[in-house]
Write a protein that holds these residues in place. Structure first.
Motif, PDB file in Angstrom:
ATOM      1  N   GLU A 172       0.836  -1.202   0.000  1.00 48.36           N
ATOM      2  CA  GLU A 172       0.000   0.000   0.000  1.00 48.36           C
ATOM      3  C   GLU A 172       0.870   1.250   0.000  1.00 48.36           C
ATOM      4  N   LYS A 176       1.103   4.129  -3.132  1.00 45.93           N
ATOM      5  CA  LYS A 176       0.473   5.442  -2.996  1.00 45.93           C
ATOM      6  C   LYS A 176       1.146   6.316  -1.938  1.00 45.93           C
ATOM      7  N   PRO A 180      -3.510   9.430  -2.500  1.00 44.93           N
ATOM      8  CA  PRO A 180      -4.469   8.587  -3.214  1.00 44.93           C
ATOM      9  C   PRO A 180      -4.246   8.626  -4.726  1.00 44.93           C
ATOM     10  N   ASP A 183     -10.109   8.760  -7.036  1.00 48.57           N
ATOM     11  CA  ASP A 183     -11.118   9.350  -6.157  1.00 48.57           C
ATOM     12  C   ASP A 183     -12.121   8.277  -5.733  1.00 48.57           C
ATOM     13  N   SER A 213      -7.998   4.773  -3.113  1.00 50.93           N
ATOM     14  CA  SER A 213      -8.646   6.077  -2.950  1.00 50.93           C
ATOM     15  C   SER A 213      -8.340   6.728  -1.594  1.00 50.93           C
ATOM     16  N   SER A 214      -7.616   6.036  -0.733  1.00 54.33           N
ATOM     17  CA  SER A 214      -7.319   6.591   0.587  1.00 54.33           C
ATOM     18  C   SER A 214      -5.855   7.010   0.679  1.00 54.33           C
ATOM     19  N   TRP A 215      -5.541   7.768   1.716  1.00 53.34           N
ATOM     20  CA  TRP A 215      -4.149   8.085   2.008  1.00 53.34           C
ATOM     21  C   TRP A 215      -3.475   6.847   2.583  1.00 53.34           C
ATOM     22  N   ARG A 311      -5.617   7.165   7.302  1.00 53.87           N
ATOM     23  CA  ARG A 311      -5.980   6.810   5.927  1.00 53.87           C
ATOM     24  C   ARG A 311      -7.237   7.537   5.447  1.00 53.87           C
TER      25      ARG A 311
END
Length: 417
Positions: A172, A176, A180, A183, A213-215, A311
């Protein structure tokens, strides 16, 4: 027993630093709560999942090849300039420092720093640009996505799976670390907006959901900002030592001018090489301390109670203050003009660009010239499959091996000396 003390800093900050056995923050990634691996494995009795990932990365073939891959200056230009490997080691040191100060999981931060450039081509960003050009009809090329491809597919070391089978949190953060990628509707963001995500990311998304789509975790964010800090500092160092600009030229950048004035006031008549080192190390220190201070401010404001809060908050939690962000951009503009666009650097870039471009075209026409297993089962393969195989082969090359391959196949290999 943990000792907390107020530490005076070169940037004048008043930071709380912990020494000794630190307790991990509630918003840090807990290795005991890892989401696991794509291929389940028994846990190690002596290492956390992230320590194990770090070790797998260090022992990988791709990591060793970083020793002979360009950062800015090609290998023939001198032994003291940074390579991808020395850059990576410097990033990992800064990432660990940030993680320790913020009470994050140091091993995960280090792991991500060590892996972040595994997908880089030979000849630095010039090699990447040419590879993207060559692969444009087949989905393009991106070194971050290629790093994912390396650790999930291209490393062939283990009996039970391809790749390194790293923990979910490592993959993960690798994919990223800059934020992200899509969207909430799955539309690509940032440099991929209006287009599509790179092939490696799209391919892997079908195997494992990395929550694009998340941090990412704060550890991944620490590794990302560490990359910027290391890049700025060592390119100043290498540019000065290469004679691309003079120390006095840095007075055009207020951030650097301030540091230069500080060094000259404290050490008048200092030898030039010591003067350079003082400027570089103080640049790193100021940026690191700024990130720590600003990140504390953001974390206090958000008050996250878990890594999931990091996140889902919709914001970067580990980064520069607005003032330092502006200063860092000025440093990058200076480096772009004085180093990356310097005619001596551009002359070499034009030569190595031809090497990568001609190797790609040749192997597309003559895939049998690649060694096994790279050339296996390509006779009836679709053009896109062949192009990806050629891309993987060339992207994994060191600078020296790329030159040797070009010399083997062509009669007019550029003389980089």
């Amino acid at each position: 027993m943990q000792l907390i003390t107020k530490a005076p800093t070169e940037a004048g900050l008043d930071l709380e630093l912990g020494y000794g056995a630190q307790e991990r923050a509630v918003f840090a990634q807990d290795p005991a709560r890892s989401r696991g691996r794509l291929f389940p494995e028994p846990e190690s009795p002596t290492r956390t999942p992230f320590q194990r990932d770090r070790d797998r990365i260090i022992h990988s073939s791709a990591f060793r090849r970083l020793k002979h891959k360009t950062q800015v200056f090609v290998y023939h230009e001198g032994d003291h300039f940074r390579t991808r490997l020395t850059h990576t080691i410097e990033v990992s040191q800064i990432a660990r420092s940030l993680a320790r100060a913020l009470r994050l999981d140091e091993d995960l931060a280090e792991c991500l720093a060590l892996a972040h450039d595994l997908g880089h081509t030979p000849f630095g960003h010039e090699g990447e640009d040419v590879m993207h050009e060559c692969m444009a009809p087949f989905g393009g090329f991106d070194h971050n996505a290629q790093s994912l491809r390396v650790v999930t597919s291209l490393e062939h070391r283990y009996a039970e799976f391809d790749g390194l089978n790293l923990a979910w949190e490592t993959l993960e953060g690798l994919v990223k670390h800059n934020g992200p990628l899509v969207d909430g509707e799955g539309r690509p963001l940032g440099k991929f907006a209006g287009s599509q995500l790179p092939f490696a990311i799209r391919e892997y998304a079908g195997k494992q959901d990395l929550l694009l789509s998340s941090w990412p975790s704060a550890e991944a964010q620490a590794a990302a900002i560490a990359d910027d800090i290391a890049y700025d500092a060592h390119d100043l160092d290498d540019g000065l030592r290469a004679g691309l600009f003079a120390v006095e030229d840095m007075k055009a950048v207020p951030f650097l001018a301030d540091i230069l004035a500080e060094v000259d006031a404290k050490y008048p008549g200092l030898e030039e090489y010591r003067r350079i080192h003082e400027i570089v190390r103080r640049s790193i220190t100021r940026m690191v301390e700024d990130v720590i201070s600003e990140s504390f401010r953001r974390l206090k404001e958000l008050d996250p109670q878990s890594v999931e809060d990091i996140r889902s908050c919709g914001l970067c939690m580990v980064g520069f203050s607005p003032a330092m962000e502006a200063a860092e951009k000025e440093v990058k503009r200076f480096l772009f003009a004085r180093v990356y666009r310097h005619e001596d650097v551009l002359a070499v870039r034009r030569q190595v660009a031809r090497v990568v471009r001609e190797l790609f075209a040749y192997f597309m026409q003559h895939p049998e010239e690649m060694p096994a297993p790279w050339c296996n089962a390509l006779e009836e393969a679709a053009e896109e499959v062949q192009a990806r195989r050629v891309c993987d082969y060339i992207a994994g090359m060191t600078d020296r091996f790329a030159m040797d391959e070009h010399r083997r196949l062509f009669d007019d290999t550029p003389d980089l000396g």
